[in-house]
Each structure stands twice: as structure tokens, then as C-alpha cells.
Design an enzyme around this catalytic site. Structure first.
Site, PDB file in Angstrom:
ATOM      1  N   LEU A  49     -27.431 -11.954  17.154  1.00  0.00           N
ATOM      2  CA  LEU A  49     -27.172 -11.021  18.266  1.00  0.00           C
ATOM      3  C   LEU A  49     -26.151 -11.703  19.172  1.00  0.00           C
ATOM      4  O   LEU A  49     -26.238 -12.906  19.394  1.00  0.00           O
ATOM      5  CB  LEU A  49     -28.490 -10.780  18.994  1.00  0.00           C
ATOM      6  CG  LEU A  49     -28.550 -10.195  20.407  1.00  0.00           C
ATOM      7  CD1 LEU A  49     -29.937  -9.594  20.635  1.00  0.00           C
ATOM      8  CD2 LEU A  49     -28.253 -11.216  21.507  1.00  0.00           C
ATOM      9  N   ASP A  51     -23.134 -10.122  22.385  1.00  0.00           N
ATOM     10  CA  ASP A  51     -22.993  -9.395  23.661  1.00  0.00           C
ATOM     11  C   ASP A  51     -23.876  -8.141  23.796  1.00  0.00           C
ATOM     12  O   ASP A  51     -23.949  -7.341  22.870  1.00  0.00           O
ATOM     13  CB  ASP A  51     -21.561  -8.882  23.832  1.00  0.00           C
ATOM     14  CG  ASP A  51     -20.512  -9.911  23.520  1.00  0.00           C
ATOM     15  OD1 ASP A  51     -20.854 -11.066  23.292  1.00  0.00           O
ATOM     16  OD2 ASP A  51     -19.330  -9.527  23.488  1.00  0.00           O
ATOM     17  N   GLN A  67     -24.246  -6.511  20.107  1.00  0.00           N
ATOM     18  CA  GLN A  67     -23.501  -6.964  18.948  1.00  0.00           C
ATOM     19  C   GLN A  67     -24.476  -7.581  17.952  1.00  0.00           C
ATOM     20  O   GLN A  67     -25.298  -8.439  18.323  1.00  0.00           O
ATOM     21  CB  GLN A  67     -22.471  -8.017  19.378  1.00  0.00           C
ATOM     22  CG  GLN A  67     -21.304  -7.443  20.137  1.00  0.00           C
ATOM     23  CD  GLN A  67     -20.360  -6.718  19.202  1.00  0.00           C
ATOM     24  OE1 GLN A  67     -19.625  -7.327  18.454  1.00  0.00           O
ATOM     25  NE2 GLN A  67     -20.390  -5.406  19.241  1.00  0.00           N
ATOM     26  N   TYR A 110     -16.714  -4.018  17.662  1.00  0.00           N
ATOM     27  CA  TYR A 110     -16.821  -5.030  18.716  1.00  0.00           C
ATOM     28  C   TYR A 110     -17.298  -4.416  20.037  1.00  0.00           C
ATOM     29  O   TYR A 110     -17.523  -3.219  20.155  1.00  0.00           O
ATOM     30  CB  TYR A 110     -15.480  -5.750  18.868  1.00  0.00           C
ATOM     31  CG  TYR A 110     -15.300  -6.879  17.866  1.00  0.00           C
ATOM     32  CD1 TYR A 110     -16.210  -7.088  16.820  1.00  0.00           C
ATOM     33  CD2 TYR A 110     -14.222  -7.763  17.961  1.00  0.00           C
ATOM     34  CE1 TYR A 110     -16.040  -8.129  15.917  1.00  0.00           C
ATOM     35  CE2 TYR A 110     -14.048  -8.806  17.054  1.00  0.00           C
ATOM     36  CZ  TYR A 110     -14.953  -8.979  16.034  1.00  0.00           C
ATOM     37  OH  TYR A 110     -14.788 -10.015  15.151  1.00  0.00           O
ATOM     38  N   ASP A 172     -13.107  -5.128  24.253  1.00  0.00           N
ATOM     39  CA  ASP A 172     -14.250  -5.009  25.166  1.00  0.00           C
ATOM     40  C   ASP A 172     -13.999  -4.021  26.310  1.00  0.00           C
ATOM     41  O   ASP A 172     -14.093  -4.372  27.496  1.00  0.00           O
ATOM     42  CB  ASP A 172     -14.659  -6.389  25.746  1.00  0.00           C
ATOM     43  CG  ASP A 172     -14.793  -7.456  24.680  1.00  0.00           C
ATOM     44  OD1 ASP A 172     -15.017  -7.087  23.511  1.00  0.00           O
ATOM     45  OD2 ASP A 172     -14.664  -8.650  24.992  1.00  0.00           O
TER      46      ASP A 172
HETATM   47  C1  FRU Z   1     -17.646 -12.016  23.228  1.00  0.00           C
HETATM   48  C2  FRU Z   1     -16.967 -11.378  22.021  1.00  0.00           C
HETATM   49  C3  FRU Z   1     -16.210 -10.134  22.425  1.00  0.00           C
HETATM   50  C4  FRU Z   1     -16.143  -9.364  21.144  1.00  0.00           C
HETATM   51  C5  FRU Z   1     -17.490  -9.659  20.527  1.00  0.00           C
HETATM   52  C6  FRU Z   1     -17.504  -9.737  19.018  1.00  0.00           C
HETATM   53  O1  FRU Z   1     -18.743 -12.767  22.874  1.00  0.00           O
HETATM   54  O2  FRU Z   1     -16.112 -12.303  21.389  1.00  0.00           O
HETATM   55  O3  FRU Z   1     -14.948 -10.398  23.006  1.00  0.00           O
HETATM   56  O4  FRU Z   1     -15.951  -8.009  21.341  1.00  0.00           O
HETATM   57  O5  FRU Z   1     -17.897 -10.908  21.058  1.00  0.00           O
HETATM   58  O6  FRU Z   1     -18.801  -9.865  18.548  1.00  0.00           O
END
Ligand code: FRU
Length: 499
Positions: A49, A51, A67, A110, A172
Site C-alpha cells: 500500500l 499513498d 495505491q 497513480y 497526483d
Molecule cells: C508518491 C508517489 C506518487 C505516485 C504514486 C505511485 O508516493 O510516487 O507521486 O502517484 O506514489 O504509486
């Protein structure tokens, strides 16, 4: 069968459907047998896991995504996993919400955010795609969830490429509605490899146009800014972000990358600058917080949740097939321009039996609890003008423990994880020190959940978060020191319900 120990790029990007059932069952079994599994923190069923994403309130429920890579404790091809809640402490597992299954996101769905528009929860995310030379392309995408929980991805990106002068380290999106306008903030990198945050705006999420970079500091923000996130507290914009490669003279930090924040007086009308921004401050004074996401909830609160984990750092639970968790939900406040982070009031719903204690600080350690199940909330009030040490996760001899050294005379606390059994990430230091007000009593509210510890100092003035990986007998609680009276309460906390 064994867990995978060599994670090649081919393996990490193998579609989930190509993993055998036997492997997946073996992985789930291994994870379930891990004694570091958590009771009331959101954790992956298996794998990794990172973000928090799309934190929002929709259809009478709190919605939260994260994530997720299910096949092992590595950053493989990411999805959005979904959980929902009626009370912000019991989170129901809803399954995978967004799979990396389209031409615009095949190497990862992402991070991003969620916003309620009419009858739908609109999710904004970054589609990550690699070409045959492993060059990255980033697309900003939307998906819509209806009240039946059905999620449909939009076919085409709303932002098909970064603007001129920026690389594809571009991700993001945070979407929010402010002054009759939809805004989108996004983490970016210039061709000169400088971290930036870019602003888009429009009358709808489908008609956003590029406005320019957000002006929020005179300093250089390192090589990349991830997870930009703006919330409003008492009309002040509070800007959270992760500046990778930030110079330590701009803000002191020890973690590989910091999660920082700025408090400003206002957001300019064109949305391109934070007016009178504070210097950067570290959001968490501990070891393991990153990618915090906050939003202005319909009940008026500003709520936040953090990834407890860091990029590019190996954790002991990797050997048991899983990595990382989310923080408990925190409520953000401003007091005298300073950001306070408090545990939400709903956490009391986790409390079970309570034990109260008090005494005089003494060199001979006081046993607060000889053995716990490492799943409790501790409130501890310590006197002004005293010094001492609190041992958490301690074996009976106090040879191994996580310690909080406090000095309320000189105004300092130090969190030290050098003496727990499974030391890790030593290259970033094993202690974190926080300055507190001198000659003032100290109150600590500490949430321990098996292998995670969140420490709220003086009613949320500061937070120190740490993963800790104890052995079976490291579960005692002791207090030693000199001068003054201490008192406190300890509650056993129940497991969260996830159905
Ligand atoms: C931050 C990050 C984000 C990206 C995601 C990928 O931890 O690198 O910038 O969208 O994780 O899992």
C-alpha cells in the site's frame, strides 16, 4: 513455495491475471501469519500500500482509496484499492476500484483525488505508461463512481501531456472547487529538473486549462514535488506536499523525502500564488509519514490521512509479503498560525477497557503495563521541569524498546528506535528530536497498533509517527525519570470492523 526475492521489472509489471492462484494463496497465507499485522489501521490484504487517494464523503459514507500492488511488497503496477466507512474508524473493504487496464494507465493507476460533482464521485488520477525504451508518459484521467458504487473510467485524458518546459514526472492531481471554479493542482518537474506545482482551472473538470506554476515559496523545491494538496482551514490555505530532493537548509528533515506544509493568508484570485506563505515546516516529526492527503469535509472539518511508509526504503514486513499502512484519520486546525493535527473524535469508538495510573517519576522504572497486546491508546501527562524516558514495545528487562526521552525543563523530546529488535532504515538515523515548549508540562496521546505507533504531542501541536517491528515479548510499558507527578489512562483498542 517461496516468496519472490528477485523482483525484476518484468515481474513487477506482469498483469495481475497472469499470477497463479497457488502463488496468490501462498502469499495471502504468509501475510495472514505475520505477527505484525494491524488491528485498526488500514493495511493491504497482501503486497504493498502507498499513498491515500480520493479521500472524500459521498453517498452518506466516507470514501478512501489507496495505491495498491497486491502481488508483493514492492512498487509494482499500481491500482486504486477502495475502502468506505460510516464512522472513519471501521473501514469496509470494497476491493479494487481502478485497475491498470487501459492504454492510458497500463503501467499504473497513480495517485489522485476525489470530488463530488452532482450525483457522482469524480476521481482524478494519473495514468502511468512506459514505452519500449521504458520512457514514462503521464496522462491525467477521470473516472466516475455512481451511488451503486459502479466506477467508469473516462476514455480520454483531461490533460494529455505536461505543458511545454516540463517532463513526464507529472502526476497526483488534486481537484477542488473554490470561488465558483474547478481547480487542479499537480506535481511536476521542469526540463531543468526542478520540482514545481502546476495550476489548471476551468468551469468544469472537462474544460480545464493550464494557468501556470503555483508560487508558494522563494526557495527551490528539489527535483520533483509529489502529492500537492491544498485545504482551507479558517479561510487560510494550508498546502501539503512532498518535495523530493529538498535542500535541508530550506527545511530540516531526516527522512529520505519530507512531507512538508505551508500556511498562507490567502490564495490569490488567479489561483497562482499563496499570499504571505509561511516557511516550510515538517508535517510529521517522526520516521514514516508521506503523501498526506487532506480535504474539507462537508461537516466543516479538515480531515487528513497519511501513508505510513516511505518511498525507496525497505521494511521488515517485506519478508512477510506485505508493506505499509495508512494513518488513523486526523483533524487539522490552525492555532496562532500553527498547524495542529489531532486524532478525530471518533477514535474513542475503538476504546475498550480503561486503566488509570499515576505516580512520581523515579529512577526505578514504574511498570505502566508489564504486558500489553501492543494495541492500545495511552494518554500520559508529564510534569514541567522533569526528565525521563517512556519505554514502549519493551521486553521485561528494557533491553529492547522504542523510547521517548523527554526533557520538559529544556524543552525536548526524542523518539529513539535504535533499540527495537528489527532495526531498519538506519541510514536515515534512528532518532528524531522535537523541540517543545520549555518549563511546561507535556501531554502525550499515543496510539500503538502492533507495528505502528502514532504519537500526538500537546493536543496535536506535533505528531511523530513510526513503524516498529517488535518480537513477541516486546510489549511492555515502563516509565522512568526524576521529579514530579505523572498520571494517565490506557485503553485497550478493538479491531476495526471491515465488513
Ligand atoms: C508518491 C508517489 C506518487 C505516485 C504514486 C505511485 O508516493 O510516487 O507521486 O502517484 O506514489 O504509486
Amino acid at each position: 513455495m517461496n516468496l519472490i526475492d528477485k523482483w525484476t521489472a518484468d515481474l513487477r509489471y506482469l498483469p495481475y491475471t497472469q499470477w497463479s492462484d497457488t502463488y496468490q494463496h501462498f502469499l495471502l497465507d504468509t501475510v495472514q501469519n505475520s505477527h505484525w499485522r494491524l488491528n485498526y489501521h488500514i493495511q493491504p490484504e497482501s503486497g504493498l500500500l502507498n499513498d491515500p487517494n480520493g479521500f472524500s464523503y459521498f453517498d452518506g459514507k466516507w470514501q478512501l482509496f489507496y495505491q495498491f500492488y497486491p502481488m508483493g511488497p514492492v512498487h509494482g503496477v499500481k491500482s486504486w484499492a477502495h475502502v468506505s466507512s460510516k464512522n472513519l474508524v471501521d473501514w469496509k473493504t470494497e476491493g479494487i476500484a481502478l485497475l491498470p487496464d487501459s492504454d492510458y494507465d497500463q503501467h499504473g493507476v497513480y495517485s489522485g483525488s476525489g470530488i463530488v460533482v452532482d450525483d457522482e464521485l469524480v476521481l482524478a488520477y494519473t495514468g502511468n505508461v512506459r514505452d519500449s525504451k521504458w520512457e514514462r508518459a503521464s496522462y491525467q484521467m477521470l473516472a466516475r463512481m455512481d451511488k451503486e458504487g459502479k466506477i467508469m473510467k473516462e476514455k480520454k485524458p483531461i490533460i494529455p501531456s505536461p505543458p511545454e518546459g516540463y517532463t513526464h514526472e507529472f502526476r497526483d492531481p488534486q481537484v477542488f472547487h473554490h470561488q465558483e471554479t474547478y481547480w487542479l493542482l499537480i506535481g511536476a518537474q521542469t526540463d531543468e529538473l526542478e520540482g514545481k506545482v502546476l495550476v489548471y482551472s476551468g468551469e468544469s473538470l472537462e474544460t480545464l486549462t493550464f494557468d501556470g506554476p503555483l508560487d508558494f515559496s522563494d526557495q527551490s523545491m528539489g527535483f520533483m514535488v509529489e502529492c500537492p494538496n491544498l485545504v482551507f482551514i479558517d479561510d487560510h490555505p494550508v498546502f501539503l506536499f512532498c518535495a523530493q530532493g529538498l535542500d535541508k537548509t530550506v527545511m530540516a528533515y531526516q527522512n529520505i523525502y519530507p512531507n512538508a506544509y505551508i500556511v498562507a493568508d490567502a490564495l490569490s484570485h488567479d489561483g497562482l500564488s499563496l499570499i504571505n506563505p509561511s516557511p516550510l515546516a515538517n508535517l510529521d516529526a517522526g520516521f514514516d509519514v508521506y503523501a498526506t492527503q487532506a480535504f474539507n469535509a462537508p461537516d466543516g472539518r479538515a480531515l487528513s490521512v497519511s501513508w505510513i511508509g516511505l518511498p525507496e526504503v525497505a521494511y521488515p514486513s517485506d519478508s512477510e509479503g506485505w508493506a505499509h499502512c495508512l494513518s488513523i484519520i486526523k483533524e487539522l486546525h490552525l492555532q496562532d498560525g500553527h498547524l495542529y493535527q489531532k486524532p478525530i473524535k471518533e477514535v474513542v469508538e475503538l476504546r475498550q477497557d480503561k486503566t488509570s495510573f499515576e505516580g512520581t517519576l523515579a529512577q526505578r522504572p514504574t511498570t505502566i503495563a508489564a504486558q500489553t497486546d501492543n494495541c492500545y491508546e495511552l494518554m500520559l501527562d508529564l510534569p514541567a521541569n522533569s526528565q525521563g524516558k517512556l519505554h514502549l514495545y519493551s521486553d521485561p528487562q528494557r533491553d529492547h524498546s522504542l523510547t521517548i526521552d523527554f526533557d520538559t525543563k529544556n524543552g525536548m523530546i526524542t523518539l529513539d528506535r535504535s533499540r527495537v529488535s528489527h532495526v531498519f532504515a538506519q541510514e536515515y538515523g534512528t532518532t528524531r528530536t522535537l523541540a517543545i515548549e520549555k518549563n511546561r508540562s507535556l501531554s502525550l496521546q499515543i496510539f500503538v497498533d502492533r507495528s505502528v505507533c502514532e504519537i500526538f504531542v500537546n493536543d496535536g501541536q506535533a505528531v511523530l509517527t513510526a513503524r516498529v517491528f517488535p518480537t513477541e515479548n516486546e510489549n511492555g510499558l515502563f516509565l522512568e525519570g526524576h521529579s514530579g507527578h505523572f498520571s494517565g489512562n490506557i485503553w485497550r483498542l478493538r479491531k476495526m470492523m471491515n465488513d
